[in-house]
Design an enzyme around this catalytic site. Sequence first.
Site, PDB file in Angstrom:
ATOM      1  CB  SER A  31      65.108  57.143  61.000  1.00 17.18           C
ATOM      2  OG  SER A  31      64.282  56.690  59.982  1.00 17.18           O
ATOM      3  CG  HIS A  62      63.709  61.337  57.680  1.00 11.57           C
ATOM      4  ND1 HIS A  62      64.436  60.570  56.815  1.00 11.57           N
ATOM      5  CD2 HIS A  62      63.196  60.493  58.595  1.00 11.57           C
ATOM      6  CE1 HIS A  62      64.357  59.305  57.190  1.00 11.57           C
ATOM      7  NE2 HIS A  62      63.603  59.243  58.272  1.00 11.57           N
ATOM      8  CG  HIS A  84      60.470  56.465  54.590  1.00 11.98           C
ATOM      9  ND1 HIS A  84      60.726  57.734  55.024  1.00 11.98           N
ATOM     10  CD2 HIS A  84      61.492  55.694  55.027  1.00 11.98           C
ATOM     11  CE1 HIS A  84      61.864  57.742  55.705  1.00 11.98           C
ATOM     12  NE2 HIS A  84      62.357  56.515  55.716  1.00 11.98           N
ATOM     13  CE1 TYR A  86      57.220  56.644  57.310  1.00 10.82           C
ATOM     14  CE2 TYR A  86      58.592  54.731  56.861  1.00 10.82           C
ATOM     15  CZ  TYR A  86      58.436  55.996  57.398  1.00 10.82           C
ATOM     16  OH  TYR A  86      59.490  56.617  58.010  1.00 10.82           O
ATOM     17  CD  GLU A  87      57.861  60.245  54.181  1.00  8.71           C
ATOM     18  OE1 GLU A  87      57.767  61.475  54.309  1.00  8.71           O
ATOM     19  OE2 GLU A  87      58.897  59.683  53.750  1.00  8.71           O
ATOM     20  CB  ALA A 114      66.788  53.069  61.791  1.00 10.06           C
ATOM     21  CG  MET A 212      59.515  50.311  57.544  1.00  7.26           C
ATOM     22  SD  MET A 212      58.417  51.316  58.541  1.00  7.26           S
ATOM     23  CE  MET A 212      58.068  50.191  59.905  1.00  7.26           C
ATOM     24  CB  SER A 213      64.383  53.011  53.919  1.00  7.95           C
ATOM     25  OG  SER A 213      65.494  52.573  54.689  1.00  7.95           O
ATOM     26  CG  ASN A 236      63.857  47.647  66.756  1.00 13.13           C
ATOM     27  OD1 ASN A 236      64.279  48.415  65.886  1.00 13.13           O
ATOM     28  ND2 ASN A 236      62.941  46.738  66.509  1.00 13.13           N
ATOM     29  CG  HIS A 248      59.167  56.577  64.375  1.00 13.61           C
ATOM     30  ND1 HIS A 248      59.907  55.835  63.466  1.00 13.61           N
ATOM     31  CD2 HIS A 248      59.369  57.873  64.039  1.00 13.61           C
ATOM     32  CE1 HIS A 248      60.508  56.661  62.626  1.00 13.61           C
ATOM     33  NE2 HIS A 248      60.202  57.894  62.950  1.00 13.61           N
TER      34      HIS A 248
END
Length: 275
Positions: A31, A62, A84, A86-87, A114, A212-213, A236, A248
């Site tokens: 990201s 992306h 991902h 989550y998609e 990230a 998340m990846s 973060n 995000h």
Amino acid sequence: MQQRMEDVKKAADSIATACPEAPKTALILGSGLGDWVEEGSIRLRIPYADIPGFPVSTVKGHAGALLLADVQGTPVFVLSGRFHLYEGYDAGTVTMPVRVLGLLGVTTLIATNAAGALHPLFATGGLMVLTDHINMTGHNPLTGPNIEAWGPRFPDMSQVYCPALREKAMQAALRCGQRLEQGVYVAVAGPSLETPAETRMLRILGADAVGMSTVPEAIVARHMGMRVLGISCLTNKNLPDCMAPTSHEEILDQAGRSAAALGALLRALIPNLGG
Ligand code: HPA
């Protein structure tokens, strides 16, 4: 599974036609981390939409293209944009581009992402090289029938991230004056960010950064016998006792700011990866 095998092969054939001399190294840019790749260094850009069988990326930040780029004289494939869980993609689809790279002959995969820093001493804007991972996504890209031609049924995961590549990354960081942390990355499915209780749990489990990846991709890359290097850009701080709200947009903004440091590190590293 048959369909997936055919899609992977079709995608690899179409890329091989456009790029007969495939590089041995590939880079996945997470990201907001693509900005350091200079336009002039890109020899070929194939939008994912033009690769038969390739999924199409849905997330802001992306771009969704496979690049053939020249990093300090070394050709690399760049997956600019990833998929991902989550998609809504399954783990096989998320990792399909890595399968394609494997069929194209890629032997070294550098996966960037990230991530939120769980280690209390890791700073926002810092970089972390992955020493290991914890898969908390609830999915594994290797479930289902195993394709022996791609790799073994029960691949070893005792050393997912190649120690020699890690050492080269540390040396490259020294050369470019960039601080580089080392730590364990935990992957969660997302898309919601962690609660304080979840953050505390992940830290107790031994993780230094959360994202998340990367983990599904690293599993598939190891299944295919590639050397893997993972680098997190810490966008973060994710600390249970002083949680700050995170969005995000902020993560992408910070990733954009970290892209220069990541680029400097990769430019110092890529010409020195060895075989
Ligand atoms: N949690 C999960 N994923 C992330 C984070 C985080 O704090 N930061 C960037 N990706």
